[in-house]
Design a protein around this motif. Structure first.
Motif, PDB file in Angstrom:
ATOM      1  N   MET A 324      66.045 -15.693  37.989  1.00 42.39           N
ATOM      2  CA  MET A 324      66.355 -14.438  38.680  1.00 42.39           C
ATOM      3  C   MET A 324      67.572 -14.593  39.590  1.00 42.39           C
ATOM      4  O   MET A 324      68.405 -13.687  39.705  1.00 42.39           O
ATOM      5  CB  MET A 324      65.143 -13.988  39.486  1.00 42.39           C
ATOM      6  N   SER A 325      67.691 -15.749  40.235  1.00 41.98           N
ATOM      7  CA  SER A 325      68.825 -15.996  41.142  1.00 41.98           C
ATOM      8  C   SER A 325      70.137 -16.098  40.376  1.00 41.98           C
ATOM      9  O   SER A 325      71.167 -15.558  40.799  1.00 41.98           O
ATOM     10  CB  SER A 325      68.581 -17.282  41.941  1.00 41.98           C
ATOM     11  N   LEU A 326      70.114 -16.808  39.232  1.00 41.63           N
ATOM     12  CA  LEU A 326      71.338 -17.010  38.462  1.00 41.63           C
ATOM     13  C   LEU A 326      71.865 -15.707  37.872  1.00 41.63           C
ATOM     14  O   LEU A 326      73.064 -15.571  37.630  1.00 41.63           O
ATOM     15  CB  LEU A 326      71.090 -18.028  37.348  1.00 41.63           C
ATOM     16  N   ALA A 327      70.990 -14.743  37.639  1.00 42.04           N
ATOM     17  CA  ALA A 327      71.408 -13.485  37.008  1.00 42.04           C
ATOM     18  C   ALA A 327      72.105 -12.537  37.975  1.00 42.04           C
ATOM     19  O   ALA A 327      72.574 -11.470  37.574  1.00 42.04           O
ATOM     20  CB  ALA A 327      70.183 -12.800  36.399  1.00 42.04           C
ATOM     21  N   ILE A 328      72.204 -12.905  39.237  1.00 42.95           N
ATOM     22  CA  ILE A 328      72.755 -12.009  40.264  1.00 42.95           C
ATOM     23  C   ILE A 328      74.276 -12.121  40.337  1.00 42.95           C
ATOM     24  O   ILE A 328      74.831 -13.222  40.422  1.00 42.95           O
ATOM     25  CB  ILE A 328      72.134 -12.343  41.640  1.00 42.95           C
ATOM     26  N   ASP A 329      74.946 -10.991  40.331  1.00 41.86           N
ATOM     27  CA  ASP A 329      76.391 -10.921  40.563  1.00 41.86           C
ATOM     28  C   ASP A 329      76.600 -10.507  42.022  1.00 41.86           C
ATOM     29  O   ASP A 329      76.592  -9.323  42.361  1.00 41.86           O
ATOM     30  CB  ASP A 329      77.026  -9.898  39.624  1.00 41.86           C
ATOM     31  N   ARG A 330      76.767 -11.501  42.897  1.00 41.30           N
ATOM     32  CA  ARG A 330      76.862 -11.233  44.334  1.00 41.30           C
ATOM     33  C   ARG A 330      78.157 -10.532  44.715  1.00 41.30           C
ATOM     34  O   ARG A 330      78.207  -9.808  45.712  1.00 41.30           O
ATOM     35  CB  ARG A 330      76.708 -12.545  45.118  1.00 41.30           C
ATOM     36  N   ASN A 331      79.203 -10.756  43.958  1.00 42.66           N
ATOM     37  CA  ASN A 331      80.460 -10.070  44.261  1.00 42.66           C
ATOM     38  C   ASN A 331      80.298  -8.559  44.118  1.00 42.66           C
ATOM     39  O   ASN A 331      80.767  -7.781  44.959  1.00 42.66           O
ATOM     40  CB  ASN A 331      81.565 -10.569  43.323  1.00 42.66           C
ATOM     41  N   ALA A 332      79.601  -8.133  43.076  1.00 46.64           N
ATOM     42  CA  ALA A 332      79.379  -6.705  42.876  1.00 46.64           C
ATOM     43  C   ALA A 332      78.460  -6.141  43.961  1.00 46.64           C
ATOM     44  O   ALA A 332      78.674  -5.027  44.446  1.00 46.64           O
ATOM     45  CB  ALA A 332      78.772  -6.470  41.492  1.00 46.64           C
ATOM     46  N   PRO A 343      80.076 -11.848  49.631  1.00 48.91           N
ATOM     47  CA  PRO A 343      79.003 -12.488  48.857  1.00 48.91           C
ATOM     48  C   PRO A 343      78.459 -13.705  49.594  1.00 48.91           C
ATOM     49  O   PRO A 343      79.221 -14.490  50.154  1.00 48.91           O
ATOM     50  CB  PRO A 343      79.693 -12.875  47.545  1.00 48.91           C
ATOM     51  N   ALA A 344      77.143 -13.838  49.616  1.00 46.71           N
ATOM     52  CA  ALA A 344      76.521 -14.929  50.365  1.00 46.71           C
ATOM     53  C   ALA A 344      76.800 -16.271  49.701  1.00 46.71           C
ATOM     54  O   ALA A 344      76.803 -16.385  48.476  1.00 46.71           O
ATOM     55  CB  ALA A 344      75.011 -14.698  50.457  1.00 46.71           C
ATOM     56  N   GLU A 345      77.034 -17.288  50.545  1.00 45.35           N
ATOM     57  CA  GLU A 345      77.218 -18.653  50.054  1.00 45.35           C
ATOM     58  C   GLU A 345      76.060 -19.546  50.460  1.00 45.35           C
ATOM     59  O   GLU A 345      76.017 -20.722  50.104  1.00 45.35           O
ATOM     60  CB  GLU A 345      78.530 -19.227  50.588  1.00 45.35           C
ATOM     61  N   GLY A 346      75.111 -19.009  51.219  1.00 47.44           N
ATOM     62  CA  GLY A 346      73.952 -19.758  51.669  1.00 47.44           C
ATOM     63  C   GLY A 346      73.069 -18.840  52.483  1.00 47.44           C
ATOM     64  O   GLY A 346      73.292 -17.629  52.548  1.00 47.44           O
ATOM     65  N   VAL A 347      72.056 -19.421  53.122  1.00 43.23           N
ATOM     66  CA  VAL A 347      71.175 -18.643  54.000  1.00 43.23           C
ATOM     67  C   VAL A 347      71.873 -18.360  55.324  1.00 43.23           C
ATOM     68  O   VAL A 347      71.832 -17.251  55.852  1.00 43.23           O
ATOM     69  CB  VAL A 347      69.854 -19.405  54.244  1.00 43.23           C
ATOM     70  N   LEU A 367      76.718 -23.191  48.597  1.00 38.89           N
ATOM     71  CA  LEU A 367      75.481 -23.531  47.895  1.00 38.89           C
ATOM     72  C   LEU A 367      75.180 -22.554  46.769  1.00 38.89           C
ATOM     73  O   LEU A 367      74.259 -22.788  45.978  1.00 38.89           O
ATOM     74  CB  LEU A 367      74.318 -23.547  48.890  1.00 38.89           C
ATOM     75  N   LEU A 368      75.934 -21.465  46.706  1.00 36.47           N
ATOM     76  CA  LEU A 368      75.747 -20.471  45.662  1.00 36.47           C
ATOM     77  C   LEU A 368      77.073 -20.267  44.942  1.00 36.47           C
ATOM     78  O   LEU A 368      78.119 -20.120  45.575  1.00 36.47           O
ATOM     79  CB  LEU A 368      75.262 -19.149  46.264  1.00 36.47           C
ATOM     80  N   ASP A 369      77.044 -20.283  43.629  1.00 30.25           N
ATOM     81  CA  ASP A 369      78.250 -20.134  42.819  1.00 30.25           C
ATOM     82  C   ASP A 369      78.543 -18.650  42.636  1.00 30.25           C
ATOM     83  O   ASP A 369      77.807 -17.940  41.951  1.00 30.25           O
ATOM     84  CB  ASP A 369      78.035 -20.812  41.462  1.00 30.25           C
ATOM     85  N   ASN A 370      79.633 -18.190  43.259  1.00 33.00           N
ATOM     86  CA  ASN A 370      80.031 -16.785  43.145  1.00 33.00           C
ATOM     87  C   ASN A 370      81.322 -16.603  42.355  1.00 33.00           C
ATOM     88  O   ASN A 370      81.919 -15.523  42.390  1.00 33.00           O
ATOM     89  CB  ASN A 370      80.192 -16.176  44.544  1.00 33.00           C
ATOM     90  N   ASP A 371      81.743 -17.644  41.648  1.00 28.29           N
ATOM     91  CA  ASP A 371      82.969 -17.556  40.858  1.00 28.29           C
ATOM     92  C   ASP A 371      82.763 -16.535  39.736  1.00 28.29           C
ATOM     93  O   ASP A 371      81.918 -16.732  38.849  1.00 28.29           O
ATOM     94  CB  ASP A 371      83.307 -18.923  40.262  1.00 28.29           C
ATOM     95  N   PRO A 372      83.517 -15.433  39.741  1.00 21.96           N
ATOM     96  CA  PRO A 372      83.317 -14.400  38.709  1.00 21.96           C
ATOM     97  C   PRO A 372      83.577 -14.909  37.302  1.00 21.96           C
ATOM     98  O   PRO A 372      82.992 -14.410  36.332  1.00 21.96           O
ATOM     99  CB  PRO A 372      84.288 -13.294  39.113  1.00 21.96           C
ATOM    100  N   GLU A 373      84.444 -15.921  37.161  1.00 27.57           N
ATOM    101  CA  GLU A 373      84.759 -16.437  35.829  1.00 27.57           C
ATOM    102  C   GLU A 373      83.602 -17.230  35.236  1.00 27.57           C
ATOM    103  O   GLU A 373      83.569 -17.479  34.026  1.00 27.57           O
ATOM    104  CB  GLU A 373      86.022 -17.302  35.892  1.00 27.57           C
ATOM    105  N   LEU A 417      71.129  -4.344  42.024  1.00 26.15           N
ATOM    106  CA  LEU A 417      70.475  -5.622  41.775  1.00 26.15           C
ATOM    107  C   LEU A 417      69.439  -5.494  40.649  1.00 26.15           C
ATOM    108  O   LEU A 417      69.394  -6.321  39.724  1.00 26.15           O
ATOM    109  CB  LEU A 417      69.803  -6.122  43.054  1.00 26.15           C
ATOM    110  N   CYS A 418      68.606  -4.463  40.721  1.00 22.74           N
ATOM    111  CA  CYS A 418      67.582  -4.267  39.687  1.00 22.74           C
ATOM    112  C   CYS A 418      68.224  -3.996  38.323  1.00 22.74           C
ATOM    113  O   CYS A 418      67.702  -4.428  37.287  1.00 22.74           O
ATOM    114  CB  CYS A 418      66.642  -3.133  40.084  1.00 22.74           C
ATOM    115  N   ARG A 419      69.360  -3.298  38.338  1.00 22.42           N
ATOM    116  CA  ARG A 419      70.075  -3.050  37.082  1.00 22.42           C
ATOM    117  C   ARG A 419      70.630  -4.357  36.512  1.00 22.42           C
ATOM    118  O   ARG A 419      70.612  -4.565  35.286  1.00 22.42           O
ATOM    119  CB  ARG A 419      71.196  -2.038  37.323  1.00 22.42           C
ATOM    120  N   GLN A 420      71.119  -5.263  37.368  1.00 22.08           N
ATOM    121  CA  GLN A 420      71.601  -6.572  36.894  1.00 22.08           C
ATOM    122  C   GLN A 420      70.479  -7.355  36.231  1.00 22.08           C
ATOM    123  O   GLN A 420      70.661  -7.957  35.169  1.00 22.08           O
ATOM    124  CB  GLN A 420      72.192  -7.360  38.067  1.00 22.08           C
ATOM    125  N   TRP A 421      69.308  -7.393  36.858  1.00 21.59           N
ATOM    126  CA  TRP A 421      68.177  -8.114  36.272  1.00 21.59           C
ATOM    127  C   TRP A 421      67.771  -7.509  34.930  1.00 21.59           C
ATOM    128  O   TRP A 421      67.414  -8.225  33.992  1.00 21.59           O
ATOM    129  CB  TRP A 421      66.993  -8.100  37.237  1.00 21.59           C
TER     130      TRP A 421
END
Length: 555
Positions: A324-332, A343-347, A367-373, A417-421
């Motif tokens: 569930m975490s990996l499927a998140i696009d934090r930039n969007a 976009p969050a990089e940690g807590v 701690l979180l990969d937000n690279d869009p590529e 977020l729910c649409r991304q999942w």
């Protein structure tokens, strides 16, 4: 901490010298009538209940704590003695347990606005009131570092809290470990401001069904640089300089808070020159500022996160939580949250200090990969983990409910977020917006599967963001359990070396996110404006503002 105390002593001498110099100079703010807007009318002027920026800002002008925050001409803040003229620290280790005792000696000329002296007993009363579970303050855990806190709350015997008055001018506080942020954060917080028990009881008796401070705020007895002069309900609150305040005040004689129900209304007050300082800024103004590549929003001590109930049938499986975490696009998601979101990089959000070289987030590897590529690759990993967890598709999970606090920003973020999942994993998650009370009831009872929550801390230190997730913490709303995490946080509480302490905090955060107990989504930002003709106002990193030192800029 010893180095901090030495710096504190030096700063005290410097402050005394500056006061002497200022007493012979013209005070550019003297006689000034300043008007400001810091949002809506305060929800409360009771220090232990004020959670909004407006209420905490007003309280920061009405009361003074043991220590006080000041700012120099560059806006850099420092902590100086407030009601306490000095503080001593003693440490004892017994059977592997560390206790640290702070002894505060109060100023002999610290007075309440009715002329009575401020005593150590006023702090004992205020802190016992804050810790009392029957009172129900969300800031009670500020005192969780005080020895006897848990016992006092369990038995409802507040005398067990080790905050005592040795005499009227000496306050003794015993902590259950080394907490570098105690002086800088707990002893400057609006929630731990002193209160007079006789005043609270008198006003409570005369206020009827209202809170003790609501009946007639002009009757409040305060010990800070200002007192309440007038209230026009729903419109404004006017403060006047407190002539009993012990220190010289170069700032405004009169300070008026105008109330605004929205950021747009606040901005209109600023544009019409009704006020000379304004917060919050509307989205249109933030977007305008964001067009400048050099602009950076001021960080708020808040990270919005998706919470997984680790004891639920579904999310007890870390592989599913990771998918569930990996499927998140934090930039969007950050874009949906507004121009000041990142976009969050940690807590732990940006702006939380680590040392003089930078803040905790900037000195940490993301701690979180937000690279869009790499987002598509993360989605492939998420689908593989879902299959590893035993599900052909997210639809096999059934329809899930995502609880969150309903407002315009959260609506947009949670729906996306729910649409991304749904698009990445086929997970069917239905957003359900609740009131704050409804959301917290579900989170505390554990009767939820997925939820969105803003993670905050009462103090501006990484430990305060991370201590909530220990097994025994009442704020551990995801029911995360890790003996390794608990051990790391115990090491942090006893660490004598600042570098080692920060290293353990970084390790703790990494472990927490490695286990995917939650998925941080974005961090919040903000900004505010002050007329270019003025100087001396500042925003505390915890959110509230100080206007007590505002003066006119030299022409």
């Amino acid at each position: 901490m010893k180095q901090f105390l030495k710096r504190l002593t030096a700063l005290l001498l410097l402050a005394a010298l500056c006061t002497a110099l200022l007493s012979g100079c013209a005070k550019d703010g003297e006689g000034m009538a300043l008007s400001v807007c810091t949002g809506a009318a305060p929800e409360s002027l009771d220090p232990i209940y004020a959670e909004d920026v407006g209420g905490q800002t007003v309280l920061a002008h009405l009361y003074e704590n043991l220590m006080r925050v000041t700012a120099d001409s560059t806006g850099k803040t420092s902590v100086l003695p407030g009601v306490a003229k000095s503080v001593d620290q003693d440490e004892e280790t017994k059977e592997g347990s560390i206790t640290v005792t702070y002894t505060f000696r109060l100023r002999s000329n610290a007075r309440w606005s009715d002329g009575q002296p401020v005593t150590a007993g006023d702090f004992v009363y205020a802190w016992q009131r804050l810790a009392n579970p029957a009172i129900g303050s969300r800031y009670a855990d500020l005192l969780s570092v005080v020895k006897g806190y848990q016992e006092a709350r369990a038995t409802k015997d507040m005398s067990l809290l080790q905050v005592t008055a040795k005499n009227d001018s000496t306050l003794v506080v015993v902590l259950n470990g080394r907490y570098d942020w105690f002086l800088k954060e707990v002893c400057t917080s609006p929630a731990t401001m002193p209160l007079r028990q006789d005043v609270v009881q008198k006003l409570k008796a005369s206020s009827g069904s209202k809170s003790w401070w609501e009946g007639d705020p002009t009757q409040l007895v305060t010990n800070g640089p200002y007192t309440v002069a007038a209230l026009e309900e729903g419109r404004l609150l006017r403060l006047e300089a407190n002539d009993r305040y012990y220190a010289d005040q170069p700032g405004p004689q009169s300070l008026t808070f105008h109330f605004a129900g929205s950021a747009e209304e606040a901005w209109s007050l600023y544009e019409s020159k009704t006020v000379d300082a304004v917060w919050p800024l509307p989205d249109a103004r933030l977007t305008e500022l964001a067009a400048n590549p050099e602009w950076m929003p001021l960080p708020e001590l808040a990270t919005y996160a998706a919470l997984f109930n680790c004891t639920s049938d579904l999310f007890s499986d870390p592989a599913l939580r990771e998918a569930m975490s990996l499927a998140i696009d934090r930039n969007a998601l950050a874009q949906a949250a507004g121009a000041a979101a990142l976009p969050a990089e940690g807590v732990v959000p940006p702006g939380v200090p680590e040392n003089e070289e930078g803040d905790f987030r900037a000195l940490s590897t993301p701690l979180l990969d937000n690279d869009p590529e790499r987002y598509e690759e993360r989605c492939r990993q998420a689908r593989a983990l879902l299959e590893e967890a035993g599900y052909n598709s997210g639809a096999d999970l059934g329809e899930l409910e995502f609880l969150y606090l309903k407002n315009d920003v959260n609506d947009a973020v949670v729906q996306l977020l729910c649409r991304q999942w749904q698009e990445v994993l086929g997970v069917q998650a239905a957003p359900k917006g609740l009131t704050e009370r409804g959301l917290m009831a579900a989170l505390r009872s554990g009767e939820y599967t997925l939820a969105g929550r803003t993670l905050t801390a009462s103090a501006n230190d990484a430990e305060c963001f991370l201590m909530s997730w220990t097994t025994e913490s009442r704020e551990n709303l995801v029911r995360y359990e890790s003996s390794a995490y608990d051990t790391l946080m115990k090491i942090v509480a006893g660490a004598a070396d600042g570098t080692a302490r920060m290293g353990c905090l970084h390790d703790s955060e990494a472990l927490l996110l490695m286990n995917h107990a939650m998925a941080p989504l974005y961090t919040k930002g903000t900004d505010w404006e002050l007329r270019e003709t003025l100087a001396g106002a500042f925003r505390d990193p915890r959110g509230w503002f100080s206007f007590a030192g505002v003066v006119s800029r030299p022409v």
